[in-house]
Design an enzyme around this catalytic site. Structure first.
Site, short mmCIF file in Angstrom:
data_model
loop_
_atom_site.label_atom_id
_atom_site.label_comp_id
_atom_site.label_asym_id
_atom_site.label_seq_id
_atom_site.Cartn_x
_atom_site.Cartn_y
_atom_site.Cartn_z
N GLY A 174 23.05 0.38 -1.29
CA GLY A 174 23.87 1.03 0.13
C GLY A 174 23.31 2.08 1.11
NE ARG A 202 22.28 -13.73 -10.80
CZ ARG A 202 23.01 -14.41 -10.96
NH1 ARG A 202 22.46 -15.16 -11.93
NH2 ARG A 202 23.91 -14.79 -10.20
CD GLN A 261 34.60 -1.74 -7.13
OE1 GLN A 261 34.04 -2.53 -6.54
NE2 GLN A 261 34.15 -0.94 -7.58
CB VAL A 287 26.02 -6.93 -2.41
CG1 VAL A 287 24.55 -7.16 -2.96
CG2 VAL A 287 26.27 -7.21 -1.02
CG ASN A 290 23.18 -10.61 -8.22
OD1 ASN A 290 23.20 -10.91 -8.01
ND2 ASN A 290 22.12 -10.05 -8.45
CG ASP A 334 19.92 -16.54 -2.32
OD1 ASP A 334 18.90 -15.71 -2.69
OD2 ASP A 334 20.85 -16.47 -2.35
NE ARG A 358 14.76 -12.94 -1.44
CZ ARG A 358 15.31 -12.65 -2.25
NH1 ARG A 358 16.05 -13.28 -3.78
NH2 ARG A 358 15.54 -11.28 -3.02
CG HIS A 388 21.90 -14.62 -5.80
ND1 HIS A 388 21.19 -14.51 -4.25
CD2 HIS A 388 21.93 -13.19 -6.13
CE1 HIS A 388 20.64 -13.32 -4.81
NE2 HIS A 388 20.56 -12.85 -5.53
N1 LIG Z 1 23.50 -11.16 -4.42
C1 LIG Z 1 22.35 -10.64 -4.11
O1 LIG Z 1 21.45 -11.54 -2.68
C2 LIG Z 1 21.90 -8.86 -4.19
C3 LIG Z 1 19.93 -9.15 -3.94
C4 LIG Z 1 19.58 -7.90 -4.49
C5 LIG Z 1 20.75 -6.98 -5.12
N2 LIG Z 1 21.85 -7.54 -5.38
C6 LIG Z 1 23.02 -6.61 -6.42
O2 LIG Z 1 23.05 -5.73 -5.39
C7 LIG Z 1 24.02 -4.05 -7.22
C8 LIG Z 1 23.02 -2.86 -6.23
O3 LIG Z 1 21.81 -3.09 -6.21
P1 LIG Z 1 21.34 -1.97 -6.16
O4 LIG Z 1 19.46 -1.77 -5.43
O5 LIG Z 1 21.45 -1.36 -4.36
O6 LIG Z 1 21.52 -0.80 -7.31
P2 LIG Z 1 21.74 0.89 -7.41
O7 LIG Z 1 20.94 1.03 -9.10
O8 LIG Z 1 20.25 1.75 -6.54
O9 LIG Z 1 22.43 0.92 -6.66
C9 LIG Z 1 23.42 1.20 -7.44
C10 LIG Z 1 25.16 1.69 -7.08
O10 LIG Z 1 25.82 1.43 -7.52
C11 LIG Z 1 26.84 2.95 -8.31
N3 LIG Z 1 28.34 1.90 -9.23
C12 LIG Z 1 27.51 1.08 -10.31
N4 LIG Z 1 29.49 1.37 -10.63
C13 LIG Z 1 30.21 1.51 -9.44
C14 LIG Z 1 31.20 1.35 -9.57
N5 LIG Z 1 31.79 0.80 -10.05
N6 LIG Z 1 32.27 2.03 -8.46
C15 LIG Z 1 31.01 2.39 -7.14
N7 LIG Z 1 29.94 2.34 -7.46
C16 LIG Z 1 28.78 1.95 -8.19
C17 LIG Z 1 25.54 3.05 -8.80
O11 LIG Z 1 26.29 3.96 -9.05
C18 LIG Z 1 24.67 3.28 -8.16
O12 LIG Z 1 24.73 4.44 -7.16
C19 LIG Z 1 23.28 -5.42 -8.21
O13 LIG Z 1 23.78 -5.71 -8.62
C20 LIG Z 1 21.80 -5.70 -7.55
O14 LIG Z 1 21.79 -6.57 -8.58
C21 LIG Z 1 22.73 -8.57 -4.97
O1 LIG Z 2 17.82 -11.15 -8.96
C1 LIG Z 2 17.92 -10.11 -9.27
O2 LIG Z 2 19.04 -9.18 -9.66
C2 LIG Z 2 17.67 -9.07 -7.48
C3 LIG Z 2 19.09 -10.19 -6.58
O3 LIG Z 2 19.91 -10.42 -6.79
C4 LIG Z 2 18.02 -10.79 -5.62
O4 LIG Z 2 18.42 -11.99 -5.20
O5 LIG Z 2 17.07 -10.24 -4.91
#
Ligand SMILES: NC(=O)c1ccc[n+]([C@@H]2O[C@H](COP(=O)([O-])OP(=O)(O)OC[C@H]3O[C@@H](n4cnc5c(N)ncnc54)[C@H](O)[C@@H]3O)[C@@H](O)[C@H]2O)c1
Ligand SMILES: O=C(O)C[C@H](O)C(=O)O
Length: 330
Positions: free
Chosen positions: A19, A100, A114, A131, A133, A161, A164, A189
């Site tokens: 975020g 995961r 949501q 986003v 996971n 991905d 990458r 993913h």
């Molecule tokens: N799809 C992708 O390519 C990809 C890549 C990287 C990370 N991710 C995923 O993205 C997510 C976030 O990663 P991050 O590094 O920002 O994590 P983070 O822990 O830094 O931030 C997550 C935030 O979400 C908030 N949160 C949790 N539940 C919530 C809810 N119900 N409503 C609102 N806010 C909520 C938490 O308070 C926290 O501030 C993770 O699930 C991670 O695995 C996905």
């Molecule tokens: O694999 C993870 O949990 C992190 C994220 O989804 C990523 O691809 O970087």
């Protein structure tokens, strides 16, 4: 809706790592274009609202020309009221040593709630990018709880991905990213994803030509791309954040403003039953955005090598959906 109409953008997990990296670029116009004013809504859990308020102060301090307002919420119903874009990032990230699959149950409930709220209060032209996971299955869960919103509006991020895969191909071919087109990431993913270069164009060469080196393809390229998330966690001590934010912005940018001519990208969408992917599974496909809608690039020749890998990732997606069956409406 005109392209200069102000957009309401709700970012969940706004105080988290992704975020934080995404918000400033959205405010600067990287996502919706420099002509489109933006109202930002930051949704967080109550304990992180203060951190979100600090981020809002910094957004103020950016004096972004297009940023009309920044509001902070801990109530999803208020945060999603009338929203045009829901960036569903907030969830629990995977930590070192965590699989995961462990995240499935923990995060599925968030997306069920949501989805139902978006169904009630979001704008008619809502677009959703998940986003958090496991992103594909979370998007399917959210969509299943939003029966009045067309399923195609619920997408999941596989652009990271895709990016990458382009980066690894560029290293291999000794070229730069903009010389590469028509890469596809298929499936989930997750480490079962399949980055497909058979249709790619790589600085005047065909991806199929590069793929003739099967040792490189199978032992280097595919696992490097598919396990990059894990490698980032191992190396950085935290999951990817800036690259994930950048890919999220790329995804929404292309969805709204279109994919470059003669190229396509990858996004996870509910399958309409093409390429042997069962209808409804949120699966990554080759896609083009036309007039604000994703269209799957159909008719690509899928060889046996690709077929087996696509099928394996699709089987994993089906397994994830089965595992959260209790969270899907009857
Ligand atoms: N799809 C992708 O390519 C990809 C890549 C990287 C990370 N991710 C995923 O993205 C997510 C976030 O990663 P991050 O590094 O920002 O994590 P983070 O822990 O830094 O931030 C997550 C935030 O979400 C908030 N949160 C949790 N539940 C919530 C809810 N119900 N409503 C609102 N806010 C909520 C938490 O308070 C926290 O501030 C993770 O699930 C991670 O695995 C996905
Ligand atoms: O694999 C993870 O949990 C992190 C994220 O989804 C990523 O691809 O970087």
């Amino acid at each position: 809706m005109s392209s200069s109409h102000p957009a309401v953008v709700t970012v969940t997990g706004a105080a988290g790592h992704i975020g934080y990296a995404a918000l400033f670029r959205i405010a600067a116009g990287a996502m919706l274009g420099h002509e489109r004013p933006v109202h930002l809504r930051l949704l967080e859990l109550p304990h992180a609202v203060s951190a979100a308020a600090g981020t809002a102060m910094e957004l103020d301090d950016g004096a972004f020309e297009q940023l009309l307002s920044v509001d902070i919420y801990d109530d999803p119903r208020a945060a999603f009221d009338g929203t045009d874009f829901a960036l569903l990032i907030g969830s629990r990230p995977r930590s070192k040593g965590m699989e995961r699959a462990d995240l499935l149950q923990a995060n599925a409930a968030i997306f069920a709630e949501q989805g139902a709220i978006l169904n009630d209060v979001a704008a008619e032209d809502l677009r959703v990018i998940v986003v958090g996971n496991p992103a594909n299955t979370n998007a399917a869960i959210a969509s299943a709880h939003a029966p009045d919103i067309p399923a195609e509006r619920f997408t999941a991020l596989t652009r990271l991905d895709h990016n990458r895969a382009i980066a690894q191909l560029a290293h291999r071919a000794g070229c730069v990213a903009r010389e590469i087109s028509r890469v596809t990431v298929w499936g989930n993913h997750s480490p079962t994803q399949y980055p497909d270069i058979f249709h790619a164009r790589v600085a005047g060469r065909s991806g199929a030509e590069l793929a003739t080196d099967r040792t490189w393809l199978e032992d280097d390229f595919i696992p490097t791309v598919a396990k990059r998330g894990t490698a980032i966690i191992e190396t950085r001590g935290a999951s990817s954040a800036a690259s994930a934010a950048s890919a999220t912005i790329d995804h929404v940018h292309d969805w709204v403003l279109g994919t470059p001519a003669d190229d396509w990208t990858s996004a996870a969408l509910p399958s309409p039953g093409v390429y042997g992917v069962p209808e409804g599974l949120v699966c990554s496909f080759p896609v083009r955005a036309v007039a604000g809608r994703w269209e799957i690039v159909e008719g690509l020749d899928i060889n046996d090598f690709s077929r087996a890998r696509i099928d394996a990732s699709v089987a994993e997606l089906a397994g994830e959906i089965a595992a959260v069956g209790d969270l899907l409406p009857a």
